[in-house]
Structures are given as C-alpha cells and as structure tokens.
Design a protein around this motif. Structure first.
Motif, PDB file in Angstrom:
ATOM      1  N   THR A 679       0.850  -1.183   0.000  1.00 27.93           N
ATOM      2  CA  THR A 679       0.000   0.000   0.000  1.00 27.93           C
ATOM      3  C   THR A 679       0.888   1.235   0.000  1.00 27.93           C
ATOM      4  O   THR A 679       1.926   1.258   0.669  1.00 27.93           O
ATOM      5  N   VAL A 680       0.498   2.242  -0.788  1.00 25.38           N
ATOM      6  CA  VAL A 680       1.321   3.439  -0.952  1.00 25.38           C
ATOM      7  C   VAL A 680       0.535   4.666  -0.517  1.00 25.38           C
ATOM      8  O   VAL A 680      -0.612   4.856  -0.917  1.00 25.38           O
ATOM      9  N   ASP A 686       5.612   7.627   5.277  1.00 29.87           N
ATOM     10  CA  ASP A 686       5.855   6.714   6.390  1.00 29.87           C
ATOM     11  C   ASP A 686       4.688   5.771   6.623  1.00 29.87           C
ATOM     12  O   ASP A 686       4.809   4.780   7.360  1.00 29.87           O
ATOM     13  N   LEU A 687       3.527   6.072   6.000  1.00 25.33           N
ATOM     14  CA  LEU A 687       2.354   5.212   6.152  1.00 25.33           C
ATOM     15  C   LEU A 687       2.164   4.283   4.965  1.00 25.33           C
ATOM     16  O   LEU A 687       1.146   3.588   4.881  1.00 25.33           O
ATOM     17  N   SER A 688       3.108   4.263   4.031  1.00 21.98           N
ATOM     18  CA  SER A 688       3.139   3.185   3.037  1.00 21.98           C
ATOM     19  C   SER A 688       3.572   1.907   3.761  1.00 21.98           C
ATOM     20  O   SER A 688       4.231   1.965   4.800  1.00 21.98           O
ATOM     21  N   GLY A 689       3.190   0.751   3.204  1.00 19.70           N
ATOM     22  CA  GLY A 689       3.565  -0.467   3.914  1.00 19.70           C
ATOM     23  C   GLY A 689       3.280  -1.726   3.123  1.00 19.70           C
ATOM     24  O   GLY A 689       2.808  -1.684   1.977  1.00 19.70           O
ATOM     25  N   ALA A 723       5.141  -7.325  -4.646  1.00 22.05           N
ATOM     26  CA  ALA A 723       3.870  -6.727  -4.235  1.00 22.05           C
ATOM     27  C   ALA A 723       3.628  -5.481  -5.078  1.00 22.05           C
ATOM     28  O   ALA A 723       4.512  -5.028  -5.812  1.00 22.05           O
ATOM     29  N   CYS A 724       2.438  -4.915  -4.959  1.00 19.52           N
ATOM     30  CA  CYS A 724       2.042  -3.782  -5.810  1.00 19.52           C
ATOM     31  C   CYS A 724       2.696  -2.475  -5.383  1.00 19.52           C
ATOM     32  O   CYS A 724       2.718  -2.139  -4.202  1.00 19.52           O
ATOM     33  N   GLU A 725       3.223  -1.742  -6.347  1.00 20.98           N
ATOM     34  CA  GLU A 725       3.660  -0.351  -6.198  1.00 20.98           C
ATOM     35  C   GLU A 725       4.710  -0.151  -5.106  1.00 20.98           C
ATOM     36  O   GLU A 725       4.815   0.926  -4.516  1.00 20.98           O
ATOM     37  N   THR A 726       5.528  -1.165  -4.856  1.00 20.44           N
ATOM     38  CA  THR A 726       6.519  -1.044  -3.782  1.00 20.44           C
ATOM     39  C   THR A 726       7.664  -0.102  -4.146  1.00 20.44           C
ATOM     40  O   THR A 726       8.469   0.254  -3.286  1.00 20.44           O
ATOM     41  N   GLY A 727       7.765   0.286  -5.425  1.00 14.64           N
ATOM     42  CA  GLY A 727       8.810   1.216  -5.841  1.00 14.64           C
ATOM     43  C   GLY A 727       8.353   2.659  -5.852  1.00 14.64           C
ATOM     44  O   GLY A 727       9.108   3.554  -6.226  1.00 14.64           O
ATOM     45  N   LEU A 728       7.093   2.913  -5.443  1.00 15.37           N
ATOM     46  CA  LEU A 728       6.556   4.268  -5.468  1.00 15.37           C
ATOM     47  C   LEU A 728       6.606   4.896  -4.083  1.00 15.37           C
ATOM     48  O   LEU A 728       6.847   4.244  -3.074  1.00 15.37           O
TER      49      LEU A 728
END
Length: 813
Positions: A679-680, A686-689, A723-728
């Motif tokens: 989740t982005v 800091d609340l991406s995870g 996992a999804c969008e982990t590079g954003l």
C-alpha cells in the motif's frame, strides 16, 4: 531594558537554574544563539530540571530550546520541543494564560514558512487569549498582526500582507517611541513586499529605514540586520548594479558573523564564523548567484565564475555543519531540498566554467561531484553509520541497545501518524519525545566513549570519479540524471571505465509530460499509443551514443525519473506494433538502478549469512484480495533454497504475521522474499507499507509501515518485494522516492526488486519463478541479468505487454 546590563548582573550569579535560564533567554533576545544554547545545555545536563519544584521552569526550558532550534532552521525538531512545552504549560494550575498565548504564537512562527494556513490557526488561538486583556497585550496583538502578514506573503497574498503591515505600523507608532527594533521589523517586511512586487523605490526607502534602526539598536552584527542587507543586495541586483549588490551581500555576511569584517567581495567568512548557520548558508548561495549574474550580465570574467564556485563550496561546508548537527528526519529532508538547489547552482556554474576552459575536465568533474553529493543523503548517512558501528569495536550488547531504541522510536512515530484521538496522540507524543531524548543522549555517549565511531561516522563519504571508474567493467556504463528546474533542463552524466561526458536535455517540462504519458500507457496497458510515446521519451532521455562494447547500464534517476521502467523505452519505431516485436531498451542492455554512483559501489565487500526468509500470507481477510499464484511462487523459492542447501524460514499463510517477521533474526538472512500486497501513501510516505496475515492477538496490526522498516536491522544481499507499487512513494528532491524501497535500503538491503504499479498476480508469479531459475540457478549471473532474462522470456510469451513484465525493477546489482 538594557540587555547587556541585565546579562552582566545575571552573570554574577549563575548558580541557580532560574539564572541559567534567564541568561539563555537574554542571549536569545540579543541574537546570540550560541551563548543561549550554552546555558540551555547546562540545564539539560541537570537531571533535576524535569522535576524542578517550579514546573514552569521546565516548560520554559522546552520553549527556549524549541526557539533556538527554530532559529537554526530545524523546524520539525523545534515543533517537538514547543508542543512538549505547551503540554507542560497546560498542566500548570493558575498559570497566566498569556504564557500559553506566547507559545501558540511561537508555534505559528515555526509553521509560517512551510504551512502558513496552520500558522494562522495558531495565531488566531493566541489572539483570542490576548484579546481578553487588550490594553495589557497591545504589543503582542500587534506582533500577531505582523506574523499574520508573513503567512499572507508565503501564500502569495502580497496586497493583503501590505495592508496588515501598514495597519500594524500605524498602531505601533501611536503607542511607542520611534526607532525601536519592532518598527524596523515591520518596515523591513513592508520593504520585502515592495521588492517582491518590483516597486524598487519604495522598497529602498523602507529597507534603509529598517537598516538605520537596527544599526542604532544592535550595532553592525545582528541577523535581522543581515536579512535587511540581503534584501538591499537583491534590490541592487534587480536594478543591474552588480557591484553594489555584492557590497550589500558582504555587509550581510559580516552582520551574521562573529568576526568576519572583509568588504572585499572576493573574501568569504569561514564555515564556523556564523551566528545563524542557516542564514549564512542562504547568504552565500545568494552571493554565488550574484557573481554568476555579474559574469553573464556585464563582466564575462572567468574569475567571477571561479569565485562563485568557491562560494558554493563554502556554502557546502556550512551545509555539512548543519547536517551534522541535525538528527530529525523531517528537518534533514527539508535540508536535502535546499541542498539540491545549492548543488544545481554549483553544476550550472561549473559546466559554464568547463565550457570556457580550453584544457582539462576539472570543472566537469566538479559538476559531477555536485550531482553525486546531491543524491540520497539520508541513505548514504545510514551506510556510513552502519560501517562505523561495524568497525569501531562497539560491543554487540551496546549495539543491541541502540537498535532497540531505534526500533521503538520508529514504532512510536508510526503510531503518532495513525492516531487521531487527541488524548492518546498527546500521550504518544510525550513518550516519543522522552525516548528521543534518551536515544540522543545514548548516541552522544557512544561518540564520546568510542572516538573511532565518531570519526568514521563523520568522515567524508564522497567517492571520487576515479574510484568509481576503477570499479567499472569495460562493458559497463553509469548514466546519472540530475534535474535542473531553474534552467528547465536535465543534466545527463555518462561515466565509463575511462571517460566522463555530459549532455543537456532541454525542456524539462516537456520531458515530464511525456514521462507521465508513458507511465499511463504502461499502467493501463494502452497498446495503440504506447510505441510512439515510449520512443519519444527514449529520444529525450538518451541523447547519447553508447560505445558498441557497452551492454550493461547503471541508471541513477532523479525525481520523477525514478517512477518509470527505462527497460520498456523503445529505441526505434517499426510498422509492426505487436508488443513482442518492439525494440525495447531491455533487448539491448542489462539494466539496473542505483540511488547514487557512490552507493552503487559501496557493498562490494559485504558479508552475508547463508539463510533465507520467505513471507507469503496468500490469504489476508478484511476484504483484501487473495494471491493464489503466490503459493506457487513461494514453492519455487523454497525449492531453489533446498537445491542450494540454504536453510530457509518459511512464514506462509497463518505464520506470515507481522510479529513473526519482526521477531525473526532479520540480520542473518541473505535473501528475503515477500510475496504479498503493498500500500502506498504519497502524502505521508511513512504510512506506506506491506501487508501480513491478520494476527488474532493483534487484529489491527497487520501492516508493516515504512516508518517501522526504518527501525529494522537487515543485512540482506537481496530483498524482493513481490507486491504492488513497492517502488513508489513521495518524491523528495535530493532524496528520491521516499517509500518502501528506500526504507528497506536504509535498514540494510543491498539490492532490491520493487514494482512500479499494481501488478497481476499470475504474471508476477511467473516472472519471479523465471527470475530465480535464470539468476539464482547460476552463480556467475548478476541479479540484473537474471531479471533481464526473465523479462525477455515474458516478452516472448503470452505476457508480452510491458504491463506484465516492466513494473519490476532492480535497485542494486
């Protein structure tokens, strides 16, 4: 009040905490932050300050520490102290409410530059309290008006600001004698508004009136006077008077220095001779711009550019002093943004010098050095810190204490971001504040007891061009991009084994438009327009011809460039637009990414364990989609580990909880594979995870947030975030994409595979299976070549569209 007399009297008795605090406050009013800090430090070393019989004393200490930090440009850390002071004041029975109002006003001042709307809300609360005794608080009410005008200026409301300032000046004159510093402050800000709106005659009148008053009250050395001289310098520059502009900037540098006295603009103060370091940094940056403008606008003297570059270097020394004394992450991020502007100026000036220099590449190398040191400062600091701890002989049990403190701080910081109930939020903030002070004291003690740790930690981490080239292979090239928004360009540096060259990519705005269109065609799998857009963007980003021997590219993107896969750029267009037939960049080159050239070379001598960790929840609950194909992906990873005789901790399904992951011996795993959801949060990175299996013991604690990842201790050669969008994440100028990838790199992952958009479950599983089969099954391959071969296999399959194979990229080797 004669402050010098009061200070002199207080100095005769510094035995009491009250007198120490009074001296700190008086020196602060006098503009001597250095002296004020000395006395606040004395109080900080007194263990009884927090439990003093007069609780107001501790609240005042917190307030003054916060104001000192604000004066040093450390806004977020200042807010921590001021909010803590407010909480303490609010618990004191019978306290004069004007103390609360003063503090609310101070908090507003800290917010006013970056978040003016929040600042105004604090001013309004303070004004409500002051208005209860209007006659008694007239001066403070006028000050609120002045501060509100600053918020208007920072929101671009110049006319509103001017109206408020003129009203404040009128009220002040009616109730005060002429020539006091507050009058000068008002007039200086009126002058600033006129300067910003190019009303130069009026600006000159008000700024000079302010200058005279400040000189009469403070003499020639005061930071407020320095600001007025800086504005007069800007006024002369706008008028085309370069010499006068330089004269005023010299006076500004003198006013903000303790000893510097040179009127000759070829001289600069030393980095340690400054009252307020952040002001001195800004003044030196302005001086470099004036010298550059002098060169282009009139003189064409190479010496003026050389002096501008020397001034940039002096500013850089001050920047490093500020950075070394800053521990707050948000303040460091803000500093990185300012540093990027400084280094952009340095690159532009150095490249102009290279252009007018007949022989040698010294100035080109200097430009590249600026580009390189502007990248990922926080990450470089983490690498240096880790090396310092490893080689300084610090006992393992002491390092474990530091890790435990860091981990708890990271956890509390995340909880603060998640909490909305005021009472719980205040409690968390208090716990965080107390623990942060404890951690800071722990680090300071560590530096005292292990001087080698201090020396290694604060050493120059810059890697020279020669060192970078020595480690490059003959078939390898580094392409480093550096955004230059002031000139609407991107500077491209090409580094090979024996060469360095640069190229300007013009029209940055157009490049970004194509970049966003390219992302959209990939994310939404738009075949019709993909080839044309991907080719046009390639033409922009590769205005170079690479030697035919080069087949490996290390790409160091900047800003939004870090959000696209270069592999799917199309080199040449053809009539057959079928996805499998396109001339993708990945067909010609082995491609991987790095945060900087220095970091790319930093893990060559790393040592790893021989264990692996697998995380694969498969089912998540709470309405979150299952990942059935990840089960096959996990089995393939486990099979590979078995073939390599590598022990593996396999946390699958109900075992794949956040608690099990965090409690694992993370620093012992060479490979970590997470097959899960991501989740982005672009606004609060800091609340991406990443998601874990719901834990019955902690049902609402199944996301590992970025803030917590920073507190982990990992020593992995490779972390795969399948996992999804982990590079954003949120793009922070100078630091890059602030999100999951950088958090894992910060905590010790040397290589990372990340995704750039929401990925399909089945195709992701196939890609990962192919990657492990191609790369890890062959010891001679690199991670990048294994990922490339997996992508090429998919291009020749039913998953030929870049939507399926392009999102996963490798940061590292």
């Amino acid at each position: 009040m004669n402050i010098d007399v009061v200070i002199g009297n207080a100095l005769t008795d510094t035995s009491s905490n009250e007198n120490k605090l009074l001296l700190a406050e008086l020196y602060f009013l006098k503009g001597r932050n250095d002296k004020a800090s000395e006395y606040l430090d004395l109080l900080a070393n007194d263990e009884n300050i927090q439990t003093h019989p007069k609780p107001e004393l501790y609240a005042r200490w917190l307030k003054n520490r916060g104001l000192i930090l604000w004066n040093q440009g450390k806004t977020d850390q200042a807010l921590e102290f001021l909010q803590q002071s407010l909480a303490n004041y609010q618990e004191i029975d019978g306290l004069n409410q004007s103390n609360i109002a003063d503090l609310l006003n101070n908090i507003g001042l800290v917010y006013v530059r970056n978040e003016p709307a929040i600042a105004v809300s604090y001013y309004e609360k303070a004004l409500d309290i002051y208005s209860e005794s209007e006659a008694e608080n007239l001066d403070k009410i006028i000050q609120i008006s002045i501060n509100t005008s600053l918020a208007e200026i920072n929101q671009g409301n110049q006319i509103n600001a001017l109206r408020i300032l003129n009203e404040a000046l009128s009220k002040w004159k009616r109730s005060h004698e002429a020539g006091l510093p507050t009058e000068a402050f008002i007039k200086a800000n009126i002058g600033n508004v006129y300067l910003a709106t190019d009303q130069l005659v009026l600006a000159n009148d008000y700024l000079n009136e302010a200058r005279i008053i400040y000189l009469q009250n403070y003499g020639q050395r005061n930071s407020e006077l320095a600001n007025v001289f800086a504005q007069l310098s800007e006024l002369e520059l706008k008028s085309g008077s370069y010499v006068k502009s330089l004269e005023f900037i010299q006076k500004a540098l003198k006013a903000n220095s303790f000893e510097f006295d040179a009127t000759d603009f070829t001289k600069n103060p030393t980095a340690d001779d400054a009252n307020k370091l952040n002001i001195q940094l800004t003044l030196l940056m302005r001086k470099a711009i004036i010298l550059e403008s002098f060169y282009f606008g009139y003189s064409l003297k190479k010496s003026h550019l050389e002096l501008a570059l020397a001034t940039i270097d002096e500013a850089d020394s001050i920047l490093e002093n500020i950075r070394a004394g800053t521990t707050n992450k948000k303040d460091l991020l803000e500093l990185s943004d300012l540093a990027s502007e400084l280094y952009e100026d340095g690159q532009r000036i150095a490249l102009q010098l290279q252009k007018v220099t007949l022989l040698g590449t010294g100035f080109l190398e200097k430009a590249f050095q600026y580009a390189e040191i502007s990248k990922s400062s926080l990450l470089k600091t983490a690498v240096v810190e880790s090396e310092a701890q490893s080689f300084a002989g610090i006992p393992a049990e002491v390092l474990e204490q530091e890790k435990a403190l860091s981990s708890e701080l990271a956890y509390l910081n995340t909880q603060i971001s998640l909490e909305s109930e005021i009472s719980k939020l205040n409690l968390l903030r208090d716990q965080y504040f107390q623990l942060k002070q404890k951690h800071q004291q722990f680090i300071e003690k560590l530096e005292r007891e292990y001087p080698e740790y201090f020396n290694l930690k604060h050493k120059d981490s810059f890697v020279s061009l020669r060192d970078i080239q020595d480690k490059l292979k003959n078939d390898e090239a580094i392409i480093e991009y550096s955004m230059a928004p002031k000139s609407n360009q991107i500077i491209l540096y090409l580094i090979t084994k024996d060469g360095l060259s640069y190229h300007r990519i013009y029209e940055l705005d157009d490049v970004l438009r194509f970049l966003r269109a390219y992302r959209n065609t990939l994310i939404y799998n738009l075949q019709g327009s993909f080839q044309s857009i991907a080719h046009n963007l390639y033409d922009y980003l590769f205005p170079i011809k690479l030697n035919k021997d080069i087949n490996k590219l290390v790409l160091i993107p900047d800003g939004e460039l870090a959000t696209i896969p270069f592999e799917a750029l199309v080199k040449t267009q053809n009539d057959n637009s079928a996805f499998y037939n396109l001339d993708y960049l990945v067909k010609s080159f082995d491609i991987h990414y790095s945060y900087s050239a220095s970091l790319y070379q930093s893990n060559d001598n790393a040592r790893y364990g021989n264990e692996a960790l697998l995380i694969s929840p498969i089912e998540f609950g709470q309405g979150i989609a299952m990942l059935p194909a990840s089960e096959q992906e996990s089995e393939h990873f486990k099979s590979w580990c078995d073939q390599r005789a590598m022990s593996i901790e396999s946390l699958v399904k109900s075992d794949a909880t956040k608690a099990r992951f965090k409690n694992s011996a993370l620093d012992e795993y060479r490979f970590i594979h997470l097959a899960t959801h991501g989740t982005v949060d672009l606004q609060s990175p800091d609340l991406s995870g990443v998601y874990f299996k719901q834990d019955d013991k902690e049902p609402n604690n199944n996301i590992l947030y970025v803030g917590e990842i920073y507190g982990l201790s990992i020593n992995a050669e490779l972390v795969v975030l399948s996992a999804c969008e982990t590079g954003l994440g949120k793009i922070n100028r100078g630091e890059g994409v602030m999100g999951l990838g950088q958090a894992f790199a910060y905590s010790g992952a040397d290589n990372l595979i990340l995704s750039l958009w929401k990925v399909a479950d089945e195709s992701t599983s196939l890609l990962m299976q192919s990657f492990y089969q191609e790369e890890l099954g062959n010891e001679t391959h690199s991670f990048s070549s294994g990922l490339r071969e997996a992508k090429l296999s998919m291009i020749n399959s039913d998953y030929s569209a870049p939507y399926y194979w392009a999102p996963f990229i490798l940061w590292g080797k």
